[in-house]
Design a protein around this motif. Sequence first.
Motif, PDB file in Angstrom:
ATOM      1  N   VAL A  29       0.841  -1.199   0.000  1.00 27.84           N
ATOM      2  CA  VAL A  29       0.000   0.000   0.000  1.00 27.84           C
ATOM      3  C   VAL A  29       0.876   1.249   0.000  1.00 27.84           C
ATOM      4  O   VAL A  29       0.645   2.192  -0.759  1.00 27.84           O
ATOM      5  N   ALA A  30       1.913   1.256   0.838  1.00 29.43           N
ATOM      6  CA  ALA A  30       2.826   2.399   0.905  1.00 29.43           C
ATOM      7  C   ALA A  30       3.518   2.619  -0.437  1.00 29.43           C
ATOM      8  O   ALA A  30       3.680   3.762  -0.884  1.00 29.43           O
ATOM      9  N   LEU A  31       3.909   1.548  -1.094  1.00 30.88           N
ATOM     10  CA  LEU A  31       4.567   1.646  -2.399  1.00 30.88           C
ATOM     11  C   LEU A  31       3.618   2.230  -3.448  1.00 30.88           C
ATOM     12  O   LEU A  31       4.004   3.115  -4.222  1.00 30.88           O
ATOM     13  N   LEU A  32       2.377   1.765  -3.459  1.00 30.26           N
ATOM     14  CA  LEU A  32       1.375   2.315  -4.388  1.00 30.26           C
ATOM     15  C   LEU A  32       1.176   3.806  -4.155  1.00 30.26           C
ATOM     16  O   LEU A  32       1.125   4.592  -5.105  1.00 30.26           O
ATOM     17  N   MET A  33       1.051   4.189  -2.889  1.00 28.99           N
ATOM     18  CA  MET A  33       0.821   5.592  -2.568  1.00 28.99           C
ATOM     19  C   MET A  33       2.022   6.448  -2.951  1.00 28.99           C
ATOM     20  O   MET A  33       1.870   7.570  -3.425  1.00 28.99           O
ATOM     21  N   ARG A  34       3.223   5.911  -2.763  1.00 31.00           N
ATOM     22  CA  ARG A  34       4.428   6.673  -3.103  1.00 31.00           C
ATOM     23  C   ARG A  34       4.535   6.900  -4.612  1.00 31.00           C
ATOM     24  O   ARG A  34       4.882   7.980  -5.072  1.00 31.00           O
TER      25      ARG A  34
END
Length: 52
Positions: A29-34
């Motif tokens: 999720v963090a990677l997608l948001m970044r």
Amino acid sequence: MPFRIGKGLRGAGERRIALLQEVLTPSQVALLMRHFGGEELYVHRCDKAWRA
């Protein structure tokens, strides 16, 4: 189906983040948001998956 990836800055994005967390790990999720924060992605509908 369009799906807006939030930047995590506003409360309105919490629902979408919660949806992502149902199927992805926190690091995913963090990677997608970044990478896609603030953008709208198109999620293809898979009829086979819906029928299953």
